[in-house]
Design a protein around this motif. Structure first.
Motif, PDB file in Angstrom:
ATOM      1  N   ASN A   1      10.826   1.637   1.621  1.00 18.01           N
ATOM      2  CA  ASN A   1       9.492   1.171   1.984  1.00 18.01           C
ATOM      3  C   ASN A   1       9.451  -0.339   2.177  1.00 18.01           C
ATOM      4  O   ASN A   1       8.743  -0.839   3.046  1.00 18.01           O
ATOM      5  CB  ASN A   1       8.487   1.596   0.907  1.00 18.01           C
ATOM      6  CG  ASN A   1       8.078   3.052   1.054  1.00 18.01           C
ATOM      7  OD1 ASN A   1       7.272   3.394   1.903  1.00 18.01           O
ATOM      8  ND2 ASN A   1       8.649   3.914   0.240  1.00 18.01           N
TER       9      ASN A   1
ATOM     10  N   LEU B   1       1.208   4.258  -2.888  1.00 21.40           N
ATOM     11  CA  LEU B   1       1.131   5.689  -2.578  1.00 21.40           C
ATOM     12  C   LEU B   1       2.375   6.433  -3.069  1.00 21.40           C
ATOM     13  O   LEU B   1       2.285   7.565  -3.548  1.00 21.40           O
ATOM     14  CB  LEU B   1       0.973   5.893  -1.066  1.00 21.40           C
ATOM     15  CG  LEU B   1      -0.445   5.857  -0.502  1.00 21.40           C
ATOM     16  CD1 LEU B   1      -0.397   5.880   1.023  1.00 21.40           C
ATOM     17  CD2 LEU B   1      -1.278   7.023  -1.017  1.00 21.40           C
TER      18      LEU B   1
ATOM     19  N   MET C   1       0.988   6.491   5.923  1.00 19.91           N
ATOM     20  CA  MET C   1      -0.035   6.509   4.869  1.00 19.91           C
ATOM     21  C   MET C   1      -0.760   7.842   4.757  1.00 19.91           C
ATOM     22  O   MET C   1      -0.841   8.412   3.661  1.00 19.91           O
ATOM     23  CB  MET C   1      -1.025   5.354   5.061  1.00 19.91           C
ATOM     24  CG  MET C   1      -0.460   4.013   4.671  1.00 19.91           C
ATOM     25  SD  MET C   1      -1.744   2.749   4.619  1.00 19.91           S
ATOM     26  CE  MET C   1      -0.720   1.288   4.452  1.00 19.91           C
TER      27      MET C   1
ATOM     28  N   ALA D   1      -0.421  10.422   1.666  1.00 12.38           N
ATOM     29  CA  ALA D   1      -1.663  10.735   0.960  1.00 12.38           C
ATOM     30  C   ALA D   1      -1.852  12.244   0.849  1.00 12.38           C
ATOM     31  O   ALA D   1      -2.269  12.756  -0.204  1.00 12.38           O
ATOM     32  CB  ALA D   1      -2.853  10.095   1.672  1.00 12.38           C
TER      33      ALA D   1
ATOM     34  N   LEU E   1       0.827  -1.213   0.000  1.00 11.51           N
ATOM     35  CA  LEU E   1       0.000   0.000   0.000  1.00 11.51           C
ATOM     36  C   LEU E   1       0.859   1.260   0.000  1.00 11.51           C
ATOM     37  O   LEU E   1       0.569   2.230  -0.709  1.00 11.51           O
ATOM     38  CB  LEU E   1      -0.940  -0.006   1.204  1.00 11.51           C
ATOM     39  CG  LEU E   1      -2.071  -1.046   1.182  1.00 11.51           C
ATOM     40  CD1 LEU E   1      -2.843  -1.027   2.500  1.00 11.51           C
ATOM     41  CD2 LEU E   1      -3.010  -0.781   0.012  1.00 11.51           C
ATOM     42  N   ILE E   2       1.934   1.236   0.789  1.00 10.30           N
ATOM     43  CA  ILE E   2       2.837   2.390   0.834  1.00 10.30           C
ATOM     44  C   ILE E   2       3.505   2.582  -0.527  1.00 10.30           C
ATOM     45  O   ILE E   2       3.638   3.706  -1.028  1.00 10.30           O
ATOM     46  CB  ILE E   2       3.905   2.202   1.932  1.00 10.30           C
ATOM     47  CG1 ILE E   2       3.273   2.245   3.324  1.00 10.30           C
ATOM     48  CG2 ILE E   2       4.986   3.270   1.815  1.00 10.30           C
ATOM     49  CD1 ILE E   2       2.840   3.599   3.794  1.00 10.30           C
TER      50      ILE E   2
END
Length: 488
Positions: A176, A81, A260, A264, A77-78
């Motif tokens: 990451n 992003l 996150m 974002a 997910l990171i």
């Protein structure tokens, strides 16, 4: 079939999938120039077959694969992003502004120091050492050699700066990966790396200062720099106010905002700058978040540096992470990683020696597997339990992985990083290695600090309780998932 707990995996069998994977990796990458995905799948199949022959049920093996993927989900997910933030910051002119002001710092008397710092700044901004070396690095090679500075020396300064930025940037995929695979907060991981990486950079800069003094009287051919500056100025709105966007992310980090939401917000601010400051079309700005930024300026260096970003650009890293975690998950589930680590722990008994062993293992993986991602992913899973058993904070593990893995990859000629640098900067790794000072001082500093017990962070009682609670919830989730899989 025997019960899961009754099966012991001997070391000589546990090491076979690793050796098969390493051999397949060497042939695939070095001989055929392929990607590491298939060698990892070959190693995975080998581990599964051995586990099945030892008496493990297929459900156990399959659950290990799923568990590995679940562990990687926060990192994935990171990474997604990060792809979005790179696209939005390029489209918003933020990266162009940072590079524009960075290139203005060039001074003949301090060229090696300056090119190292510029590469560090650019890579911090974009998160990719390869992109920096392929653009700013190539320009730096031409400028430095025109001043009579040896190519190997310039290349070493470019690599040191690029890998400092790659290691410390929240936009870097390796940064990451190291944080995500160990369950460490991204910004906690970066802050913990300061203790080994900043001293390494300072040593490198001092060395470049003295190495470059005898070239201080040379004239600089500034044509390439002026061409880049002119191209940036004509294609982007350059303003120091745009630097407030990365500053806002830094402030959020300092205020302990989780990774996150912080990233974002960085994506949103970059997108706003793309539309309002750069005058971009809303639809194009949205598409940039997925497809990446696209521009044709007529300047090959600028085009190479700025045509990137977006979710799509991260799919190679995401797929590699999933495949590697399937391999590591099965190896962990059937006791193979534990069997290998048990042999290492016979020597590495203290916390310091364990950290040092991690650094060495990550470097050894770079040498044998020829891929920096694997040097993070594989040792990261191997040592996770050992760190927990010694009540060591996961950020010790994540930092050691980067100190031994990310940073040493350019020093191995057959590693993908070494091959890329040879093709890009036209200097052999054995030639530039003595001058890539950051890349070998950081692991040395890391090992020395480990043995001296400096900046080794332990888990507090509250953190241990919170971790145990999280693991209990995770176990329930795993059991529910396994039950659902069995029902299907």
């Amino acid at each position: 079939m025997k019960k899961h707990q009754e099966i012991h995996t001997p070391f000589f069998l546990a090491i076979i999938p690793l050796l098969v994977m390493i051999t397949a990796m060497a042939v695939t990458i070095i001989k055929f120039g392929g990607s590491p995905h298939i060698p990892l799948l070959i190693g995975t199949a080998t581990a599964a077959i051995i586990a099945w022959r030892l008496g493990y049920k297929w459900d156990d093996i399959e659950e290990g694969a799923y568990k590995g993927i679940r562990l990687a989900l926060p990192a994935i997910l990171i990474i997604i992003l990060v792809g979005m933030i790179i696209g939005s910051w390029i489209g918003g002119g933020i990266v162009a502004t940072m590079i524009f002001y960075g290139l203005k710092l060039i001074t003949p008397s301090l060229f090696l120091v300056t090119i190292c710092m510029i590469c560090a700044i650019v890579t911090l901004a974009i998160g990719s050492s390869w992109s920096t070396m392929g653009t700013i690095g190539v320009a730096g090679m031409g400028i430095g050699m025109s001043m009579g500075i040896p190519a190997a020396m310039v290349a070493g300064a470019v690599i040191s700066g690029s890998y400092f930025g790659d290691k410390m940037s929240p936009l870097s995929d390796t940064t990451n990966l190291a944080a995500g695979i160990t369950g460490t907060d991204l910004f906690e991981h970066i802050k913990h790396m300061v203790y080994t990486t900043i001293p390494g950079l300072l040593i490198a800069l001092i060395a470049y200062f003295f190495l470059g003094r005898k070239f201080g009287g040379s004239a600089v051919d500034s044509g390439e720099i002026n061409a880049i500056l002119s191209t940036l100025d004509s294609n982007f709105t350059i303003s120091p106010w745009l630097l407030l966007v990365p500053l806002a992310v830094v402030v959020m980090v300092a205020k302990k905002v989780p990774a996150m939401p912080a990233l974002a917000i960085g994506v949103f601010l970059g997108w706003v700058c793309h539309v309002i400051v750069q005058g971009g079309n809303i639809g194009d700005a949205v598409n940039t978040l997925h497809d990446g930024f696209a521009i044709s300026t007529g300047n090959a260096m600028v085009d190479d540096l700025f045509n990137r970003g977006g979710i799509d650009s991260m799919m190679f890293t995401v797929s590699l992470t999933i495949v590697a975690m399937v391999f590591g998950g099965i190896m962990e589930q059937v006791g193979m990683l534990q069997s290998i680590v048990n042999q290492i722990l016979k020597v590495a008994r203290s916390a310091g020696s364990l950290i040092a062993a991690t650094v060495v293992s990550a470097f050894f993986t770079n040498v044998t597997a020829s891929e920096q991602y694997i040097s993070i992913l594989l040792p990261g899973r191997m040592y996770a339990k050992a760190y927990r058993d010694k009540k060591l904070h996961s950020k010790n593990l994540s930092r050691a992985l980067e100190d031994g893995g990310t940073i040493t990859s350019p020093l191995v000629p057959w590693n993908t990083c070494g091959v890329f640098i040879l093709a890009t900067l036209a200097v052999h790794p054995f030639a530039y290695a003595p001058y890539a000072i950051l890349n070998y001082t950081v692991p040395i500093i890391s090992i020395i600090m480990a043995f001296l017990g400096i900046k080794i962070e332990y888990l507090s009682d509250e953190e241990i309780k919170a971790l145990e609670h999280k693991e209990a919830l995770q176990l329930k989730g795993d059991q529910a998932a396994a039950s659902g899989t069995a029902t299907i």
